[in-house]
Design an enzyme around this catalytic site. Sequence first.
Site, mmCIF file in Angstrom:
data_model
loop_
_atom_site.group_PDB
_atom_site.id
_atom_site.type_symbol
_atom_site.label_atom_id
_atom_site.label_comp_id
_atom_site.label_asym_id
_atom_site.label_seq_id
_atom_site.Cartn_x
_atom_site.Cartn_y
_atom_site.Cartn_z
ATOM 1 C CG ASN A 12 25.952 33.374 12.431
ATOM 2 O OD1 ASN A 12 25.395 34.044 11.560
ATOM 3 N ND2 ASN A 12 26.749 32.356 12.145
ATOM 4 C CE LYS A 69 24.703 29.240 12.042
ATOM 5 N NZ LYS A 69 24.985 27.831 12.257
ATOM 6 C CG HIS A 75 30.071 30.286 10.461
ATOM 7 N ND1 HIS A 75 29.588 29.086 9.997
ATOM 8 C CD2 HIS A 75 29.559 30.461 11.700
ATOM 9 C CE1 HIS A 75 28.796 28.570 10.931
ATOM 10 N NE2 HIS A 75 28.766 29.371 11.973
ATOM 11 C CD GLU A 92 26.594 27.408 9.023
ATOM 12 O OE1 GLU A 92 26.223 28.575 8.794
ATOM 13 O OE2 GLU A 92 26.212 26.760 10.018
ATOM 14 C CD GLU A 128 30.516 29.045 15.661
ATOM 15 O OE1 GLU A 128 29.559 29.418 16.339
ATOM 16 O OE2 GLU A 128 30.512 29.024 14.430
ATOM 17 N N GLY A 142 24.508 23.330 14.802
ATOM 18 C CA GLY A 142 23.201 23.002 14.250
ATOM 19 C C GLY A 142 22.799 21.552 14.417
ATOM 20 C CB SER A 193 24.174 22.816 19.884
ATOM 21 O OG SER A 193 24.051 22.305 18.565
HETATM 22 P P1 13P Z 1 23.898 26.702 16.335
HETATM 23 O O1 13P Z 1 23.840 27.500 17.613
HETATM 24 O O2 13P Z 1 22.617 26.719 15.560
HETATM 25 O O3 13P Z 1 24.443 25.329 16.558
HETATM 26 O O4 13P Z 1 24.955 27.457 15.399
HETATM 27 C C1 13P Z 1 26.176 27.792 15.933
HETATM 28 C C2 13P Z 1 26.864 28.658 14.967
HETATM 29 O O5 13P Z 1 27.273 28.210 13.911
HETATM 30 C C3 13P Z 1 27.012 30.084 15.293
HETATM 31 O O6 13P Z 1 27.860 30.709 14.403
#
Ligand code: 13P
Length: 251
Positions: free
Chosen positions: A9, A11, A95, A97, A167, A173, A213
């Site tokens: 992903n 982002k 997601h 976010e 997640e 992140g 992560s």
């Molecule tokens: P990270 O791998 O950067 O922690 O992000 C995970 C994520 O949100 C994947 O959708």
Amino acid sequence: MRRYVIAGNWKMNMTPNKAKALIEEMKPLVAGKDNCDVVLCVPAIDVPAAIEAAAGSNIKIGAENVHFKASGAYTGEISAEMLVEAGVEYVVIGHSERRQYFGETDQTVNLRTLAALNAGLKAIVCVGETLEQRELGYTETLLKFQTKMALTNVTAEQMKNVIIAYEPVWAIGTGVTATADQADEGNGYVRAAVAEMFGASVAEATTVQYGGSMNDKNAAELLSKENVDGGLIGGASLKSAAFAAIVEAAQ
Ligand code: 13P
């Protein structure tokens, strides 16, 4: 029985030119790694470049969101039909976010999931608890609720095109990965919710990813767990070697 899916992903990262270059780098590194599906979910503006770059390889392209209406006065939004015509096969939905910054709710996650599935897309539906919810002891309740809300009115047949990504919000992140046991437990709650809705055989066949992560160092241990059928990877999917190492760990 169920298929491993390793999905990046990106982002809000990568321009079309950078997308093309990164996929060109990744292609030879993931070629022939057939024990999992390899997917890159990219910003909508990168989709044409990504599809062109991935053509003829085992990399499939996904989007990061989809609107739930077929068309109309929804400025800035993108429909499932638009994604399909562009050659997109997967889409990330709900997601954390988007839930946190863009007002996504369990109801809109459900509507987007239905729109994606009805258009023939594969939906990567995201669920996950915050640190506060975990500390209050609500992880199981929350994960089951989010899963069931997202899958309301989805048919057992459509579940073949559903992937669920657990997640934990506190692991995204942050560099703080869930332990392999925490990932296995969270994914197990998700699978139990699917079983309560659709029965054991659908639950057993459903791919449940872990995300948060995940990287080249911890992927093998996470993926060794019974309930962890792949990963949804943010930061490490922006680096060809790290992403390829995760794909390798899924072999
Ligand atoms: P990270 O791998 O950067 O922690 O992000 C995970 C994520 O949100 C994947 O959708």
